[in-house]
Design a protein around this motif. Structure first.
Motif, PDB file in Angstrom:
ATOM      1  N   UNK A   1      80.009  84.247  26.268  1.00  0.00           N
ATOM      2  CA  UNK A   1      80.334  82.822  26.129  1.00  0.00           C
ATOM      3  C   UNK A   1      81.423  82.012  26.435  1.00  0.00           C
TER       4      UNK A   1
ATOM      5  N   UNK B   1      84.228  82.189  27.652  1.00  0.00           N
ATOM      6  CA  UNK B   1      84.551  81.851  28.822  1.00  0.00           C
ATOM      7  C   UNK B   1      83.588  80.543  30.127  1.00  0.00           C
ATOM      8  N   UNK B   2      83.109  80.645  29.740  1.00  0.00           N
ATOM      9  CA  UNK B   2      81.613  79.688  30.224  1.00  0.00           C
ATOM     10  C   UNK B   2      82.310  78.695  29.836  1.00  0.00           C
ATOM     11  N   UNK B   3      82.945  78.026  28.829  1.00  0.00           N
ATOM     12  CA  UNK B   3      83.459  76.729  28.578  1.00  0.00           C
ATOM     13  C   UNK B   3      84.830  76.303  29.734  1.00  0.00           C
ATOM     14  N   UNK B   4      85.768  77.586  29.930  1.00  0.00           N
ATOM     15  CA  UNK B   4      86.269  77.067  30.627  1.00  0.00           C
ATOM     16  C   UNK B   4      86.640  76.550  32.186  1.00  0.00           C
ATOM     17  N   UNK B   5      84.911  76.565  32.820  1.00  0.00           N
ATOM     18  CA  UNK B   5      84.485  76.083  34.126  1.00  0.00           C
ATOM     19  C   UNK B   5      84.430  74.350  33.811  1.00  0.00           C
ATOM     20  N   UNK B   6      84.333  74.227  32.197  1.00  0.00           N
ATOM     21  CA  UNK B   6      83.581  72.952  31.917  1.00  0.00           C
ATOM     22  C   UNK B   6      85.488  71.956  31.951  1.00  0.00           C
ATOM     23  N   UNK B   7      86.471  73.184  31.942  1.00  0.00           N
ATOM     24  CA  UNK B   7      88.099  72.402  31.183  1.00  0.00           C
ATOM     25  C   UNK B   7      88.097  70.668  32.421  1.00  0.00           C
ATOM     26  N   UNK B   8      88.111  71.454  33.813  1.00  0.00           N
ATOM     27  CA  UNK B   8      88.505  70.466  34.298  1.00  0.00           C
ATOM     28  C   UNK B   8      87.344  69.122  34.496  1.00  0.00           C
ATOM     29  N   UNK B   9      86.222  68.738  33.860  1.00  0.00           N
ATOM     30  CA  UNK B   9      85.390  67.639  34.187  1.00  0.00           C
ATOM     31  C   UNK B   9      86.023  67.397  32.816  1.00  0.00           C
TER      32      UNK B   9
ATOM     33  N   UNK C   1      89.378  65.439  33.202  1.00  0.00           N
ATOM     34  CA  UNK C   1      88.572  64.047  34.244  1.00  0.00           C
ATOM     35  C   UNK C   1      87.978  63.023  33.313  1.00  0.00           C
ATOM     36  N   UNK C   2      87.564  63.701  32.743  1.00  0.00           N
ATOM     37  CA  UNK C   2      86.938  62.377  32.220  1.00  0.00           C
ATOM     38  C   UNK C   2      87.600  62.234  30.790  1.00  0.00           C
TER      39      UNK C   2
END
Lengths: 472, 65
Positions: free
Chosen positions: B10, B12-20, B23-24
């Protein structure tokens, strides 16, 4: 501000920090992509940020409301009656097939007609051609027909009861949630006769509602399908009014979404239920020790029968995912309210920016159901020729088959990514234009959209994450 | 912990949260910078008449266009 920031980070991060979820209704092919899928999410985020900067620099006053439209043509009244009759006839055939036909879901017209042609096909048609459902809606056609006949016979019907304005579109939001529950949770969804019975019950509720509150008022607020498809139609380049057709800029119609209670709720439920459809296919939900199993065990532990426990677990999942989407929108609204100096307040902003969710809802629908429509939609050819699944060949197409070669897995993936990115860029543009109209100071308007940008990026990454397992 | 034991499945699923997250963080940094600038502007303004306890800061929110 820190509270909002924390919520903004935690909500999508919690959702994303779990194993892969598969594409809902994905067809069993795997895409052969040149880069890792998470890089698509990063690329999409960069596109959104670049779009945001371009909007801030180049778009300095509200322009969308002033864009021109052009009259095209008018249709004769008889076509309206014919479309209504077509809708009533199609509804009758679907219900008849469901009740009297073969009870194997793939052999009967009813499940494919309801879940694919209506729920997925009509949104696509609406975005292309405008509000087609209001023309073919069977209950609206019956309601208007009854009103017309009563007017001829007895000089008119009693005045309808005033529709409670506070109720707004919440009945439609509830109806969409109920439909999503039937599609994703209910154990009877595979049974054509059960689906037909539900469709009949829904039609009865619609007719009773229309007789109490009036056809148009009820249709515009409480008919789940009428409201949802009407929202998608606002994105269309064709606008229909009193049988007159006008050509307008695509997406701009979203500005005309009524700012009534429940309007955002309808869109949140649409996005949330589609997200749950994807989420519920993934390992974190379906795995051996996944959330579904844990919830099911929990409900079984308090005495529910096995089937009821599974449905209760899925119901909780559906509601939770809808709540996550509602939370993301709330983050955007609270952030905007703070950046704008709390004027207008968050409640007002929640209504006036709800239209920005329309392209996102459609993008999610395309991303999750495009392949379903492309493949299962072909089943229509043989199902209309043999609607009951008992061996008929009314149109000579009963031997048609589904060609899974018409689209490659890569093509599907690129359509999905393009839909998500374009949908969110359109949403950003709508939000930017509305912000410029809301705050006279351009800098405040741009600052208010920082939060919207973050939520758009979150929706995009969430959508791509939900699709990721299917494409790998 | 089971989730940690399966981190390979799992992470690599964290990579989807990186842009968020990025920006935060940018939003948080931008908010802090604005707060500091606002404080600095307040410090440069002559003291108001007694009774102003800082509650009336709303008007200047949009005054730095």
């Amino acid at each position: 501000m820190r509270k909002i920031a924390a919520a903004a980070v935690v909500t999508p991060a919690v959702v994303a920090a779990v194993p892969d979820a598969a594409l809902a209704h994905g067809i069993g092919q795997r895409a052969d992509l040149p880069i890792p899928i998470w890089l698509f999410a990063w690329g999409a985020a960069i596109v959104l940020v670049a779009s945001f900067v371009a909007l801030a620099v180049l778009w300095r006053r509200p322009v969308l409301a002033g864009l021109p439209s052009r009259a095209l043509f008018s249709l004769p009244a008889v076509l309206e009656w014919l479309a209504g009759a077509l809708g009533v006839g199609a509804f009758g055939v679907i219900v008849w097939a469901g009740l009297a036909g073969n009870q194997t879901a793939t052999a009967n017209l009813a499940p494919t007609a309801i879940f694919v042609l209506v729920w997925v096909g009509i949104p696509f048609a609406s975005v292309l051609f405008g509000d087609v459902f209001s023309a073919v809606s069977p209950w609206r056609a019956v309601g208007r027909g009854v009103g017309w006949v009563a007017g001829r016979i007895s000089g008119g019907l009693p005045s309808p009861i005033p529709y409670p304005e506070r109720l707004g579109r919440w009945p439609a939001a509830f109806g969409i949630l109920l439909f999503a529950w039937i599609e994703l949770v209910w154990s009877g969804r595979e049974s054509p006769s059960s689906l037909a019975a539900v469709a009949l019950a829904y039609a009865v509720v619609m007719l009773v509602g229309m007789s109490c509150f009036g056809v148009e008022k009820w249709t515009r607020n409480a008919d789940a399908f009428g409201v949802a498809f009407g929202l998608f139609a606002l994105l269309a380049p064709l606008e229909w009014s009193e049988r007159r057709c006008r050509l307008r800029w695509p997406v701009v119609g979203a500005l005309r979404m009524p700012e009534v209670p429940g309007a955002a709720g309808v869109l949140v439920v649409l996005i949330g239920s589609t997200s749950f459809d994807g989420f519920s296919q993934g390992g974190v939900w379906t795995g051996a020790s996944g959330l579904a199993q844990r919830l099911t065990d929990g409900f079984a532990g308090i005495g529910l029968a096995p089937e009821a426990a599974v449905q209760a677990g899925y119901t909780v999942g559906l509601v939770l995912v809808v709540a996550v989407v509602a939370g993301l929108y709330r983050v955007a609204v609270l952030g905007m309210a703070r950046a704008g100096g709390s004027h207008p307040d968050a409640e007002r902003l929640s209504l006036s920016f709800a239209h920005t969710l329309i392209p996102i809802a459609f993008a999610y629908l395309v991303a999750h159901y495009f392949s379903l429509l492309a493949f299962q939609g072909q089943a229509t050819a043989f199902l209309v020729s043999d609607p009951l699944g008992n061996g008929w060949d009314l149109l000579g197409t009963a031997s048609a088959t589904i060609d899974y070669g018409i689209l490659s897995a890569n093509a599907i993936w690129y359509v999905q990514v393009a839909a998500l990115v374009l949908g969110h860029v359109a949403a950003l543009a709508l939000a930017h234009d509305r912000a410029l109209a809301t705050w006279s100071d351009q800098r405040t308007a741009v600052r208010s959209q920082y939060w919207m940008l973050m939520v758009m990026v979150a929706f995009t990454c969430l959508g791509l994450w939900l699709l990721s397992a299917a494409a790998q | 912990m089971t989730p940690l034991a399966h981190v390979g499945h799992w992470y690599h699923s964290l990579l989807y949260a990186v842009p968020i997250v990025l920006i935060a963080l940018a939003l948080w940094w931008s908010g802090r910078r604005d707060d500091r600038r606002r404080d600095a502007e307040r410090g440069a303004v002559p003291p108001q008449a007694p009774g102003g306890s800082g509650a009336g800061e709303d008007p200047e929110a949009g005054g730095r266009a």
